[in-house]
Write an enzyme that holds these catalytic residues in place. Structure first.
Site, PDB file in Angstrom:
ATOM      1  N   LYS A  36       6.200   2.838   1.906  1.00  0.00           N
ATOM      2  CA  LYS A  36       4.780   2.867   2.227  1.00  0.00           C
ATOM      3  C   LYS A  36       4.551   1.894   3.376  1.00  0.00           C
ATOM      4  O   LYS A  36       4.889   0.714   3.275  1.00  0.00           O
ATOM      5  CB  LYS A  36       4.006   2.397   0.994  1.00  0.00           C
ATOM      6  CG  LYS A  36       2.760   3.169   0.771  1.00  0.00           C
ATOM      7  CD  LYS A  36       2.182   2.953  -0.604  1.00  0.00           C
ATOM      8  CE  LYS A  36       0.856   3.690  -0.692  1.00  0.00           C
ATOM      9  NZ  LYS A  36       0.241   3.635  -1.955  1.00  0.00           N
ATOM     10  N   GLU A  75       0.057  10.932   3.951  1.00  0.00           N
ATOM     11  CA  GLU A  75      -0.783  10.094   4.774  1.00  0.00           C
ATOM     12  C   GLU A  75      -1.839   9.461   3.907  1.00  0.00           C
ATOM     13  O   GLU A  75      -2.449  10.129   3.101  1.00  0.00           O
ATOM     14  CB  GLU A  75      -1.471  11.015   5.776  1.00  0.00           C
ATOM     15  CG  GLU A  75      -2.179  10.326   6.872  1.00  0.00           C
ATOM     16  CD  GLU A  75      -1.203   9.839   7.900  1.00  0.00           C
ATOM     17  OE1 GLU A  75      -0.435  10.675   8.380  1.00  0.00           O
ATOM     18  OE2 GLU A  75      -1.225   8.646   8.183  1.00  0.00           O
ATOM     19  N   GLY A  76      -2.071   8.181   4.066  1.00  0.00           N
ATOM     20  CA  GLY A  76      -3.135   7.565   3.295  1.00  0.00           C
ATOM     21  C   GLY A  76      -4.022   6.744   4.200  1.00  0.00           C
ATOM     22  O   GLY A  76      -3.732   6.574   5.367  1.00  0.00           O
ATOM     23  N   GLY A  77      -5.094   6.258   3.665  1.00  0.00           N
ATOM     24  CA  GLY A  77      -5.994   5.419   4.441  1.00  0.00           C
ATOM     25  C   GLY A  77      -5.315   4.148   4.879  1.00  0.00           C
ATOM     26  O   GLY A  77      -5.622   3.584   5.922  1.00  0.00           O
ATOM     27  N   MET A  78      -4.347   3.705   4.066  1.00  0.00           N
ATOM     28  CA  MET A  78      -3.660   2.466   4.401  1.00  0.00           C
ATOM     29  C   MET A  78      -2.506   2.693   5.346  1.00  0.00           C
ATOM     30  O   MET A  78      -2.046   1.778   6.001  1.00  0.00           O
ATOM     31  CB  MET A  78      -3.141   1.807   3.120  1.00  0.00           C
ATOM     32  CG  MET A  78      -4.218   1.044   2.405  1.00  0.00           C
ATOM     33  SD  MET A  78      -3.530  -0.209   1.343  1.00  0.00           S
ATOM     34  CE  MET A  78      -3.072   0.758  -0.058  1.00  0.00           C
ATOM     35  N   GLY A  79      -2.001   3.887   5.361  1.00  0.00           N
ATOM     36  CA  GLY A  79      -0.854   4.133   6.239  1.00  0.00           C
ATOM     37  C   GLY A  79      -0.067   5.333   5.768  1.00  0.00           C
ATOM     38  O   GLY A  79      -0.532   6.150   4.990  1.00  0.00           O
ATOM     39  N   VAL A 124       3.356   7.338   4.116  1.00  0.00           N
ATOM     40  CA  VAL A 124       4.394   7.210   3.100  1.00  0.00           C
ATOM     41  C   VAL A 124       5.559   8.092   3.520  1.00  0.00           C
ATOM     42  O   VAL A 124       5.390   9.293   3.734  1.00  0.00           O
ATOM     43  CB  VAL A 124       3.888   7.657   1.718  1.00  0.00           C
ATOM     44  CG1 VAL A 124       4.980   7.455   0.682  1.00  0.00           C
ATOM     45  CG2 VAL A 124       2.642   6.884   1.322  1.00  0.00           C
ATOM     46  N   ASP A 157      -6.788   5.786 -11.105  1.00  0.00           N
ATOM     47  CA  ASP A 157      -6.672   7.092 -10.456  1.00  0.00           C
ATOM     48  C   ASP A 157      -5.632   7.933 -11.163  1.00  0.00           C
ATOM     49  O   ASP A 157      -4.780   8.563 -10.532  1.00  0.00           O
ATOM     50  CB  ASP A 157      -6.291   6.889  -8.975  1.00  0.00           C
ATOM     51  CG  ASP A 157      -6.481   8.179  -8.160  1.00  0.00           C
ATOM     52  OD1 ASP A 157      -5.864   8.295  -7.098  1.00  0.00           O
ATOM     53  OD2 ASP A 157      -7.227   9.056  -8.627  1.00  0.00           O
TER      54      ASP A 157
END
Lengths: 190, 947
Positions: free
Chosen positions: B106, B83-87, B89, B199
């Protein structure tokens, strides 16, 4: 909960202007939707809240397909949309509280998730506030938004519900968006 | 938006929304007639709504939840990976079974006000699309699902974090370093495409089951040349992982390629020790931040030693100690360097880090030293040092000084990063060059060619990055003096940039300034002005953001304008550049300031204010001594300008002194082959010739000639002028065979190049030599040939024809042909109109004419001769023409009663000329001849020749 007959009865009464009946309907809806939502959310990590589906489900459950008239259905959805809005907003508030006050470590471990999700939640609360403001100056517009956004009704359905032309619903929708956008912009500037 | 306002607007909106677009506009205009403010507000509301189609467009959630088995585009979702801030995976594979390949899908999460997320998503796609490397998980596909959800399909990598891999399999050190270098390769590839990862951490560096390294997740990577939307991080949530973050990331400052170097350094630390670089009492975020910002990392070897103390088991202790010893020295230093707090003290590029590791593996001395960056300079090939250092300095200054704006502004960061990226490349190149033995200038050129070829390959799809690279290499070439090659590179850069929209202002200004400079050095000042002038408005606008780049642009344009004669405009530009440079607080800006002062002093010299100019030069030299010491290339520039000023003031002796000092400095700093050194030599020769010290002048001329010959070959066009100068000097020294040889070489070069003007000049020289040697018949033939050829090219009125006529006139007179006077008259006329009345060539022709006229008994001729002769008394400068005129006059009285006195005076004149021209010279010879004729006239048995 209560059986279908009760709900229909209360719906009728509420439509007739009975405040107490309206409260009851809303409370029942809220309970039902809330628990359904919880069940849906418990399943996965991602909180996909499928409002339309929930409202439909709630309708089927509470009213039943057998003896529903179109008019009832429309009213049901109108109330359901309002209730749905409360469910969602409350849920979001709770989630935000967890994220904010909670473990800092967790936030740094999964920073991306926190960032995006928080933004989503805060945006929703801002919309809620703006909607309240809209309701204060133009309740009819606010209701169109509720029905469409939280209830998932189409413009045609709303037109039927409010006994107006689809075109006037469209216009209301546009105006409502203007108000909300302007209101949110003002929020941001502040 | 309040109630009252809404009440006012609402009815109008109702009406307006009813109308179709053109009628709506008309209605708004009508309203505006009564109440402009209202109309504006209404328009604003309408625009607000129509511009935000996505706002509340969908009911509150995704109509259908995504689950295993859901289809997104051509893919079927298999398992949620994260789970990411953008959506989300997901692991997915193709639904149509077309390929067996698994992908990491993604997805962009839908939301209320999604624009910035969408932008980020699009940016990630753009970033990934640039990167194609075996060690980077590549972008395979991108698109929009049926529900309108954007997705990116990435190579699915199943593997474990590299540090865990190393630990689990207890991989030996050389193998670890090899794998690490593969990571470096991948990161370097990204940097070459101007992408910084930001990163880097073990969970983004996976090792697959077959031992392959894969770099993941450029999710928050930064593009160095793209539009980077504002990343407003809220509520303290960070977009990167703390433990591997560089100090500048924590502080929220601009992130550059050096940030990745740091992160890789932490990974390297773990590679060597299995631990992180800082020892903390409590593992809290605050402590980590403080450690990264302020504490020194523990030396890897030391870390292991400490660990060994904690082991009870003796064998374990010994093992750790052994490993610690292995790390002592090189590996310690390499790691510590990557972890420097100040980015400019780290390795300038990931490639440099990788190469140092390789050196260590090869048993060669590494470059990591725990000391200042200047130390590096000492390793370098001595002669190239300044060429590269100058470029470095320019890039550093450009990079550091981005002016008086909020330093996190996007443009500022972009510009800083651009310069950083290129600076890193240059220094990396530099470090490679440091290994070659002294004096091998060609190696560096080969290196640059190699770098260019690599740039062409790797950046084929990145025209902007290629343009940057071309600029840097062109600059380096110019530092080496390869102006033509630099121009070719800049032509390519121009072509690339022409096809691009919205280039960074810094790049445009740099490119224009470089181009202008090279054109000026190649003699095309109009071209320089043409190229640079269109960008002057841009320079003006960017003054606040990019003071150094703008100042450089203005200085270069100013120099071209000065060469072209537009002194007023040049002055304004120089003054503006000076003002900008004075404001900047950065190393190298003070040197640039001195350059500006030099420019202004040169203008004073041009304007004839010699005293003020000299003061300016002196002040500049003093400041340069303070800022940079006695050995700095700018001292050469100052020296040359001062010498030119002395020459103009008629003090060739002083000019000579200065030029000798300058030549020594140029030799030491640039080497014998460098164009600057060669120019100084030529100027020194010129000054010596002015003092009639032809023997002395021959020395620098010959050395220069030898250097040019060695570089280009003896018959190269660049040597034309050198041959000609040598011919002149050898002629003066009466070394006829050498003079003739040089003149003939010059003619040959000009003929081969088809250069009519040069050929005429060379043939003229040759003919003069022949004339002086008494071979007038040969001279005459040659001059007629030259004349005919040149007239066909430029017509009979051209001053160069007049020069030929002058020579022909003298030759004809010597041969006794009639028409010499007429020819000389023609010559004088066209020389006057072509070169001006005061030009030395016109003067010389006038002397010849006066001489012939006087010889034919023309009183006017005699008067003219007297006038020319009289000039000698007025200045200290050698006046060969006046001496000759005086000699001719005396020769005409060399008979009868006046003869004795004339002879005496001639003898005295000759003696004076000999003193003035101790090496001899054409004038001295001429006067000796006249004297001799006068003497012979005494003897009745000697034939009297015509004068």
């Amino acid at each position: 909960m209560n059986d279908s007959a009760d709900i229909t009865h209360w719906l009728d009464a509420a439509r007739g202007g009975d405040r107490e009946a309206l409260d009851r309907v809303l409370a029942a809806l809220y309970d039902e939707l809330h628990s359904m939502a919880r069940r849906q959310l418990a399943g996965q990590q991602e909180q996909t809240l499928d409002a339309t589906a929930l409202v439909h489900e709630a309708y089927l459950k509470l009213v039943g397909s057998a003896n529903a008239q179109f008019g009832d259905r429309a009213h049901f959805f109108a109330y359901a949309a309002t209730a749905m809005r409360s469910v969602v907003v409350d849920h979001v508030r709770q989630r935000l509280a967890v994220k904010r006050g909670g473990d800092l470590e967790r936030v740094t471990d999964l920073p991306e998730e926190a960032e995006g999700a928080i933004r989503l939640d805060e945006d929703l609360l801002a919309l809620d506030r703006a909607l309240d403001r809209l309701a204060a100056v133009d309740p009819r517009l606010a209701q169109v938004v509720e029905l469409r956004y939280f209830g998932g009704l189409s413009e045609l359905e709303i037109a039927a519900l409010q006994d107006r032309s689809e075109r006037s619903i469209r216009r209301d929708w546009q105006k409502a968006r203007m108000f909300l956008l302007a209101s949110l912009d003002d929020d941001q500037a502040a | 938006m309040d109630a009252a306002r809404w009440q006012r607007l609402s009815p109008h909106l109702d009406a307006l929304l009813e109308l179709p677009a053109p009628a709506r506009t008309r209605r708004l205009d009508e309203i505006a007639g009564d109440d402009a403010e209202l109309a504006a507000e209404l328009a604003r509301m309408l625009a607000l709504e129509s511009g935000r189609d996505d706002f509340l467009a969908q009911p509150l959630v995704v109509p259908r939840a995504l689950r295993e088995g859901s289809e997104v585009g051509p893919y079927r979702l298999e398992a949620l990976l994260g789970e990411g801030g953008m959506g989300q995976v997901w692991r997915a594979s193709r639904a149509d079974g077309l390929y067996q390949r698994r992908v990491a899908l993604k997805l962009l999460r839908p939301g209320l006000a999604d624009r910035s997320l969408r932008l980020r998503f699009a940016r990630e796609r753009e970033i990934l699309a640039r990167l194609a490397h075996p060690h980077i998980a590549g972008l395979l596909d991108a698109g929009l699902s049926a529900e309108g959800v954007p997705y990116l399909a990435l190579e699915y990598v199943e593997g474990e974090p590299i540090t865990r891999y190393w630990q689990r399999l207890d991989v030996p050190l050389p193998a670890r370093l090899r794998m690490f270098r593969q990571v470096c390769e991948a990161v370097t590839h990204a940097h070459a495409n101007l992408v910084v990862h930001c990163d880097l951490k073990p969970s983004n560096i996976l090792v697959t089951a077959d031992g392959q390294v894969r770099l993941l997740d450029f999710g928050i990577a930064k593009l160095l040349d793209g539009a980077t939307p504002r990343d407003a991080t809220r509520t303290g949530a960070r977009a990167f992982t703390l433990h591997y973050a560089a100090p500048e990331q924590i502080r929220g400052g601009p992130v550059t390629t050096m940030t990745d170097v740091y992160s890789l350094g932490v990974v390297l630390y773990e590679l060597l020790t299995g631990l992180k670089p800082y020892r903390l009492k409590r593992q809290s975020d605050a402590e980590w931040e403080e450690a990264i910002l302020a504490h020194d990392p523990v030396r890897p070897s030391q870390m292991l030693m400490r660990q060994s103390e904690l082991k009870a088991d003796r064998l374990e202790r010994q093992g750790l100690r052994r490993r610690a010893r292995r790390l002592q020295g090189d590996l310690d230093n390499i790691v510590l360097r990557t972890l420097c707090k100040a980015p400019e003290q780290r390795y300038p590029s990931v490639e440099a880090l990788s190469q140092d590791l390789q050196r260590h593996l090869d048993g060669q001395p590494v470059h990591a030293r725990p000391l200042s960056p200047l130390y590096r300079l000492q390793k370098y090939v001595r002669r190239q040092r300044w060429a590269i250092a100058a470029t470095l300095a320019a890039l550093t200054v450009l990079g550091l000084a981005v002016g008086a704006v909020v330093w996190q502004s996007r443009e500022a960061v972009e510009e800083a990063q651009r310069a950083q990226a290129m600076r890193g490349f240059v220094v990396g190149l530099f470090e490679q060059a440091g290994d070659t033995p002294d004096g091998r200038a060609l190696d560096l050129r080969a290196l640059l060619d190699g770098a260019m070829a690599r740039g062409d390959r790797e950046l084929a799809r990145q025209p902007r990055a290629q343009a940057e690279l071309l600029g840097v290499i062109a600059r380096l070439r110019m530092g080496l003096g390869d102006d033509r090659e630099a121009k070719a590179l800049l032509d390519r850069q121009s072509a690339l940039m022409a096809g691009q929209a919205s280039l960074p202002a810094g790049l445009q200004l740099d490119a224009a300034a470089l181009r202008g400079e090279v054109l000026r050095r190649l003699g095309d000042t109009p071209g320089c002005i043409r190229t640079m002038s269109p960008l002057a408005p841009l320079a003006s606008r960017e003054r606040g953001h990019l003071p150094m780049a703008v100042a450089e642009f203005q200085s270069q344009l100013g120099r071209c304008l000065r060469a072209d004669g537009d002194l007023a405009y040049a002055r304004r530009l120089f003054e503006q550049a000076l003002a900008l440079r004075r404001e900047v607080r950065a190393p190298g800006a003070s040197i640039a300031e001195i350059e500006s002062r030099l420019d202004l002093a040169a203008l004073l010299a041009d304007a004839g204010q010699a005293g003020a100019a000299l003061d300016g030069y002196r002040a500049a030299r003093a400041r340069l001594d303070v800022e940079a010491g006695p050995r700095h290339p700018l001292h050469v520039d100052i020296g040359r300008q001062v010498a030119a000023l002395h020459r103009r003031l008629g003090h060739p002796g002083r000019a000579e002194q200065v030029l000798i000092d300058t030549l020594v400095a140029a030799q030491e700093m640039h080497g014998a082959q460098h164009p600057v050194t060669l120019d100084v030599r030529r100027e020194l020769a010129g000054v010596l010739i002015e003092q009639s010290r032809f023997r002395d002048a021959a020395v620098p001329l010959r050395r220069r000639h030898a250097a040019l010959s060695a570089r280009h070959g003896p018959m190269h066009p660049a040597l034309f002028e050198s041959h000609l100068s040598l011919a002149h000097v050898e002629w003066q020294l009466a070394r006829m065979p050498a003079a003739t040889g040089a003149a003939q070489a010059a003619v040959a070069i000009a003929r081969r190049d088809g250069d009519g003007s040069r050929m005429a000049a060379a043939m003229l020289m040759h003919a003069r030599i022949l004339h002086d040697a008494g071979r007038d018949i040969d001279a005459r033939v040659m001059l007629h040939d030259a004349r005919a050829a040149r007239v066909a090219q430029v017509g009979a009125a051209h001053p160069q024809i007049a020069e030929i006529d002058h020579a022909l006139g003298e030759v004809d007179a010597a041969l006794g042909h009639p028409g010499a006077v007429a020819r000389l008259q023609r010559a004088v006329h066209f020389l006057e109109t072509g070169y001006g009345r005061r030009d030395p060539r016109t003067d010389a022709a006038r002397l010849a004419l006066a001489h012939q006229q006087a010889a034919h008994g023309d009183a006017g001729g005699r008067r003219a001769l007297a006038a020319i002769a009289a000039r000698a008394g007025r200045t200290f400068e050698p006046q060969p023409l006046s001496w000759r005129a005086a000699a001719y006059l005396l020769a005409m009285r060399c008979h009868g009663g006046e003869r004795a006195r004339s002879l005496r005076r001639l003898a005295r004149l000759h003696a004076a000329v000999q003193r003035a021209q101790p090496d001899g010279g054409a004038t001295e010879r001429e006067i000796a001849r006249v004297l001799d004729q006068c003497r012979r006239a005494h003897d009745p048995f000697m034939p009297t020749g015509t004068l």
